[in-house]
Design a protein around this motif. Structure first.
Motif, PDB file in Angstrom:
ATOM      1  N   MET A   1      51.278  31.709 -29.120  1.00 48.40           N
ATOM      2  CA  MET A   1      51.011  30.853 -27.969  1.00 48.40           C
ATOM      3  C   MET A   1      49.616  31.091 -27.391  1.00 48.40           C
ATOM      4  SD  MET A   1      52.701  28.407 -26.555  1.00 48.40           S
ATOM      5  CE  MET A   1      54.458  28.682 -26.764  1.00 48.40           C
ATOM      6  N   GLY A   2      48.929  32.131 -27.838  1.00 47.78           N
ATOM      7  CA  GLY A   2      47.572  32.387 -27.357  1.00 47.78           C
ATOM      8  C   GLY A   2      47.522  33.247 -26.118  1.00 47.78           C
ATOM      9  N   LYS A   3      48.489  34.139 -25.951  1.00 43.63           N
ATOM     10  CA  LYS A   3      48.561  34.966 -24.743  1.00 43.63           C
ATOM     11  C   LYS A   3      47.376  35.915 -24.635  1.00 43.63           C
ATOM     12  CE  LYS A   3      52.545  36.492 -26.109  1.00 43.63           C
ATOM     13  NZ  LYS A   3      52.686  35.606 -27.284  1.00 43.63           N
ATOM     14  N   THR A   4      46.989  36.515 -25.765  1.00 50.62           N
ATOM     15  CA  THR A   4      45.904  37.497 -25.729  1.00 50.62           C
ATOM     16  C   THR A   4      44.592  36.858 -25.316  1.00 50.62           C
ATOM     17  OG1 THR A   4      46.970  38.844 -27.417  1.00 50.62           O
ATOM     18  CG2 THR A   4      44.610  39.165 -27.105  1.00 50.62           C
ATOM     19  N   GLN A   5      44.260  35.727 -25.906  1.00 47.41           N
ATOM     20  CA  GLN A   5      43.008  35.068 -25.542  1.00 47.41           C
ATOM     21  C   GLN A   5      43.030  34.593 -24.093  1.00 47.41           C
ATOM     22  OE1 GLN A   5      40.052  34.662 -27.302  1.00 47.41           O
ATOM     23  NE2 GLN A   5      41.012  36.214 -28.593  1.00 47.41           N
TER      24      GLN A   5
ATOM     25  N   LEU B   1      36.498  44.928 -22.927  1.00 46.27           N
ATOM     26  CA  LEU B   1      36.954  43.553 -23.137  1.00 46.27           C
ATOM     27  C   LEU B   1      36.193  42.907 -24.287  1.00 46.27           C
ATOM     28  CD1 LEU B   1      37.248  42.274 -19.466  1.00 46.27           C
ATOM     29  CD2 LEU B   1      39.021  43.282 -20.913  1.00 46.27           C
ATOM     30  N   ARG B   2      36.925  42.327 -25.204  1.00 48.10           N
ATOM     31  CA  ARG B   2      36.303  41.592 -26.300  1.00 48.10           C
ATOM     32  C   ARG B   2      35.878  40.209 -25.822  1.00 48.10           C
ATOM     33  NH1 ARG B   2      41.123  43.381 -28.917  1.00 48.10           N
ATOM     34  NH2 ARG B   2      41.902  41.255 -28.714  1.00 48.10           N
ATOM     35  N   ALA B   3      34.922  39.652 -26.525  1.00 46.09           N
ATOM     36  CA  ALA B   3      34.528  38.273 -26.231  1.00 46.09           C
ATOM     37  C   ALA B   3      35.611  37.321 -26.724  1.00 46.09           C
ATOM     38  CB  ALA B   3      33.208  37.955 -26.916  1.00 46.09           C
ATOM     39  N   LEU B   4      35.723  36.186 -26.066  1.00 47.51           N
ATOM     40  CA  LEU B   4      36.661  35.163 -26.505  1.00 47.51           C
ATOM     41  C   LEU B   4      36.191  34.548 -27.812  1.00 47.51           C
ATOM     42  CD1 LEU B   4      37.278  33.246 -23.157  1.00 47.51           C
ATOM     43  CD2 LEU B   4      38.804  34.856 -24.260  1.00 47.51           C
TER      44      LEU B   4
ATOM     45  N   MET C   1      43.653  26.015 -26.385  1.00 48.73           N
ATOM     46  CA  MET C   1      42.976  27.295 -26.481  1.00 48.73           C
ATOM     47  C   MET C   1      43.297  27.900 -27.798  1.00 48.73           C
ATOM     48  SD  MET C   1      45.115  29.940 -24.214  1.00 48.73           S
ATOM     49  CE  MET C   1      44.875  31.337 -25.204  1.00 48.73           C
ATOM     50  N   GLY C   2      42.938  29.087 -28.071  1.00 45.86           N
ATOM     51  CA  GLY C   2      43.276  29.448 -29.413  1.00 45.86           C
ATOM     52  C   GLY C   2      43.289  30.891 -29.733  1.00 45.86           C
ATOM     53  N   GLY C   3      43.673  31.825 -28.939  1.00 46.04           N
ATOM     54  CA  GLY C   3      43.547  33.194 -29.353  1.00 46.04           C
ATOM     55  C   GLY C   3      44.612  33.640 -30.308  1.00 46.04           C
ATOM     56  N   MET C   4      44.256  34.525 -31.197  1.00 47.52           N
ATOM     57  CA  MET C   4      45.219  35.215 -32.037  1.00 47.52           C
ATOM     58  C   MET C   4      44.906  36.694 -31.915  1.00 47.52           C
ATOM     59  SD  MET C   4      45.509  32.928 -35.413  1.00 47.52           S
ATOM     60  CE  MET C   4      43.778  33.152 -35.768  1.00 47.52           C
ATOM     61  N   SER C   5      45.914  37.509 -31.785  1.00 47.54           N
ATOM     62  CA  SER C   5      45.695  38.925 -31.569  1.00 47.54           C
ATOM     63  C   SER C   5      46.750  39.722 -32.279  1.00 47.54           C
ATOM     64  CB  SER C   5      45.740  39.217 -30.078  1.00 47.54           C
ATOM     65  OG  SER C   5      47.062  39.105 -29.626  1.00 47.54           O
ATOM     66  N   ALA C   6      46.657  41.038 -32.110  1.00 46.51           N
ATOM     67  CA  ALA C   6      47.680  41.894 -32.695  1.00 46.51           C
ATOM     68  C   ALA C   6      49.038  41.515 -32.183  1.00 46.51           C
ATOM     69  CB  ALA C   6      47.364  43.350 -32.365  1.00 46.51           C
ATOM     70  N   GLY C   7      49.100  41.119 -30.898  1.00 50.24           N
ATOM     71  CA  GLY C   7      50.385  40.749 -30.339  1.00 50.24           C
ATOM     72  C   GLY C   7      50.856  39.396 -30.776  1.00 50.24           C
ATOM     73  N   ASP C   8      49.947  38.548 -31.180  1.00 54.39           N
ATOM     74  CA  ASP C   8      50.322  37.180 -31.489  1.00 54.39           C
ATOM     75  C   ASP C   8      50.485  36.916 -32.975  1.00 54.39           C
ATOM     76  OD1 ASP C   8      48.355  35.710 -28.846  1.00 54.39           O
ATOM     77  OD2 ASP C   8      50.433  36.359 -28.870  1.00 54.39           O
ATOM     78  N   ILE C   9      49.988  37.816 -33.841  1.00 58.71           N
ATOM     79  CA  ILE C   9      50.007  37.494 -35.264  1.00 58.71           C
ATOM     80  C   ILE C   9      50.778  38.511 -36.077  1.00 58.71           C
ATOM     81  CG2 ILE C   9      48.583  37.095 -37.303  1.00 58.71           C
ATOM     82  CD1 ILE C   9      46.445  36.102 -35.433  1.00 58.71           C
ATOM     83  N   ASP C  10      50.297  39.741 -36.119  1.00 59.92           N
ATOM     84  CA  ASP C  10      51.008  40.711 -36.911  1.00 59.92           C
ATOM     85  C   ASP C  10      50.861  42.089 -36.284  1.00 59.92           C
ATOM     86  OD1 ASP C  10      48.529  41.017 -39.595  1.00 59.92           O
ATOM     87  OD2 ASP C  10      48.429  41.425 -37.466  1.00 59.92           O
TER      88      ASP C  10
END
Length: 688
Positions: A80-84, A39-42, A1-10
């Motif tokens: 780890m892609g928690k947000t996505q 909710l944002r789209a994946l 999977m592959g999400g990156m978010s405010a919590g996962d990146i910076d």
């Protein structure tokens, strides 16, 4: 999977990296939710995580139209892609929570996380944008509960810092709270999911979805990325938008500087290192130091090992006023685990750093030499414990091998470091080299590849012994070098080392080492087709072994005499020696010697025309070989069985057994591999 978010990146930035587009959304200092459906789209190339999505979806769906409150949390390392994952879960729950799906970016990993008051205000304003809100936490929570009462609302609280930040967000019955966080903390009734790296198939699928040209290199690239979604997504994005060959990309990832490669080329703030640094910067100085010290472990480790290594800078820590007591080590590991920087396996009781966290830590390790020395010293003791179990024999043999196999990565790392650091002024490391050689005398001979591992290890030990002027250790290492070359089919080269060993042993009066040199000389001459000369050496060994009471050497001499007489065409006399060898091996619990004796007895009885009795011995020796993982023994027995079966006309079975020997010899780069392969091919041509 592959999400990156405010919590996962910076901090304060939600970013999506796809195959061609990077989009940045900068939120205002105080987030305001303008809609009830936020909710944002994946990301378009989201893949995998079906099991995790299903588990979280099921745990939350039951809260709708019920008297219960559902709380679930996805926890894990940054990137780890928690947000996505959470967005994927929330998308599937829209129908269960139709009144609102609210996203609150808590920015827990940043320097400026939302306060509980700010988080509550953002949710309340989604329902009442113009309302005048109270200032106190209790009053805000009362308003929050009143607004949500009787509604079916899903709240996704992304990047939570701790329980204190999140507890005020606990909703009333009929609603659900879905959390993501880098930290582990409890909440009443919360079901948690510790998010791990992608499976190999999912990791390769993500790479190929973003950059199909990666092709067959996806397997290697996934491993180099540690199957971490952020690393995979960044590397795939680079490959998709670059003219460099995939091979060059792999070389960049294989370097020790691979973290520098794992970044968005258009934004230096988006990288694996930046993501990890958020968690690292949130630690105090002591916890940072412990994390970096733990980075010397190449594989999993237990608490005893952690205490040995973390204590490496104890004296310096005391001078700086830092507590490095044993209890504090346990507390530090627990803290790092709670921050998702350290993995823990409850069943094995072992810890592990993700490969990329380890690389991040080692680059920041102060006093690396002292830490690695403590690591190497600890694991030479572990290797010695494994060797001691093995020498005791019986069931202890398997215990020793299990201990060695379980700690081999750490043992090898300690030995490799000692070899790389040795010099004329490195007495401590030279002594460490000799200790490693001694601690792996038997287990190492069984487990290490002779040409690529064992010989370089022993050569380094010879040089260390000479620098230390330790004649006994030099003699032992020379003899073991000879054994390795003889096992590789180079008896003349082996004899050169045995002669040096014998000379030193006699100079220093070491009768045991003299016996070892003599038996090895005999085996080498036997391999050269000179059994009578070999017998002269074996008889000297037998006399010495009985004089000094060395039962292991006595058994070795008896078995070697059996081999020589079998070579002379006297199988009955050979059996007498093999039976004595077998008896001693069982008395002292030497499983490897027992297997050798049984195999030789099987060969002898085949020569005497008793195939059924021979097969009984073969079955026993193969069972032992499997138990202790002795592939050399298994290969030799298979070859000898094949030779005899070919003479008896069972060509199909003979080819199968002898091919096993060829495969093994090719693997270890044995000098006779192709000669034996040609013999098997000739035998195969005779098949009907």
């Amino acid at each position: 999977m592959g999400g990156m978010s405010a919590g996962d990146i910076d901090s304060g930035r939600d970013t999506y990296v796809g195959s061609n587009v990077t989009q940045n959304i900068n939120p205002p200092p105080t987030p305001t939710i303008q809609s009830l459906h936020q909710l944002r789209a994946l990301v378009a190339d989201f893949v995998g995580r079906e099991a995790e999505i299903g588990r979280l979806t099921q745990s939350l769906r039951g809260a709708a139209n019920s008297s219960a409150v559902a709380i679930s949390g996805a926890r894990g390392l940054g990137g780890m892609g928690k947000t996505q994952l959470a967005l994927a879960v929330a998308q599937r729950l829209k129908d269960a929570f139709p009144d609102a799906q609210l996203l609150v970016e808590l920015r827990g990993a940043s320097d400026n996380p939302l306060t509980p008051e700010q988080a509550l205000q953002s949710i309340i304003r989604a329902f009442a944008p113009l309302a005048h809100l109270p200032d106190t936490l209790d009053a805000l929570r009362a308003t929050y509960l009143s607004l949500l009462d009787g509604k079916c609302v899903l709240i996704l609280a992304d990047d939570a810092r701790d329980a204190k930040q999140v507890e005020p967000l606990l909703p009333p019955p009929g609603c659900a709270l879905l959390l993501t966080s880098r930290q582990r903390f409890p909440l009443p009734g919360m079901q948690t999911l510790d998010l791990e790296v992608l499976s190999q198939a999912e990791a390769e699928g993500l790479l190929l979805t973003i950059a199909p040209r990666i092709g067959s290199a996806a397997t290697r690239m996934a491993a180099l990325c540690g199957r971490l979604p952020l690393a995979l997504r960044l590397c795939a994005g680079i490959c998709a938008n670059s003219t460099m060959s995939i091979e060059r990309h792999l070389k960049a990832l294989e370097a020790e500087t691979r973290l520098a490669y794992m970044r968005d080329p258009n934004d230096p703030n988006i990288s694996v290192e930046a993501s990890l640094k958020l968690s690292y910067d949130d630690l105090d100085a002591q916890a940072q130091q412990v994390l970096c010290q733990l980075s010397v472990f190449p594989s999993s480790f237990d608490m005893l090992a952690a205490k040995a290594v973390v204590g490496a800078l104890g004296a310096g820590a005391e001078r700086q006023g830092t507590d490095t007591s044993q209890g504090t080590v346990e507390e530090m590991l627990d803290l790092l685990y709670s921050r998702s920087l350290l993995e823990w396996d409850e069943q094995t009781g072992r810890y592990r750093l993700h490969d990329l966290v380890r690389m991040f830590g080692i680059r920041r390790l102060e006093g690396e030499e002292a830490v690695r020395l403590c690591h190497a010293q600890y694991y030479v003791r572990v290797a010695d414990d494994a060797e001691e179990f093995y020498r005791k024999g019986g069931e202890n043999v398997l215990l020793g091998l299990k201990l060695f196999d379980g700690e081999r990565a750490n043992i090898d790392a300690g030995w490799k470091w000692a070899r790389e650091q040795t010099g004329d002024a490195s007495q401590e490391r030279d002594e460490l080299l000799l200790a490693y050689a001694d601690a792996t005398a038997y287990v190492g001979d069984l487990r290490y590849d002779k040409r690529r591992e064992r010989i370089p290890q022993l050569e380094a030990s010879v040089e260390a012994a000479r620098r230390l002027k330790h004649r006994g250790a030099e003699s032992t290492a020379l003899g073991n070098l000879g054994v390795a070359y003889r096992q590789l089919g180079e008896p003349r080269k082996a004899i050169q080392y045995y002669e040096q060993q014998l000379e030193i042993a006699r100079q220093i009066g070491d009768r045991r080492s003299e016996g070892h040199a003599l038996v090895n000389m005999g085996l080498a001459y036997s391999g050269l087709g000179e059994p009578r000369k070999a017998i002269e050496y074996f008889e000297q060994v037998l006399e010495i072994a009985r004089q000094i009471g060395d039962r292991r050497s006595e058994g070795h001499a008896l078995g070697s005499l059996g081999l020589a007489y079998k070579q002379l065409g006297e199988p009955s006399k050979a059996i007498q020696y093999y039976e004595q060898r077998l008896e001693i091996a069982r008395q002292i619990g030497d499983r490897r010697a027992e297997g050798n004796a049984l195999g030789n007895l099987g060969i002898a009885y085949r020569l005497l025309g008793e195939p059924r009795k021979a097969d009984q011995y073969y079955e026993q020796v193969l069972e032992i070989a499997h138990q202790i993982g002795d592939r050399q023994m298994e290969a030799i027995v298979s070859w000898n069985m094949g030779v005899l079966l070919a003479k008896e006309g069972d060509l199909a079975r003979a080819v199968e057994l002898q091919q096993a020997m060829v495969d093994y010899q090719r693997e270890i780069d044995h000098t006779d591999a192709e000669k034996h392969a040609a013999e098997v091919e000739e035998l195969r041509k005779r098949l009907p």
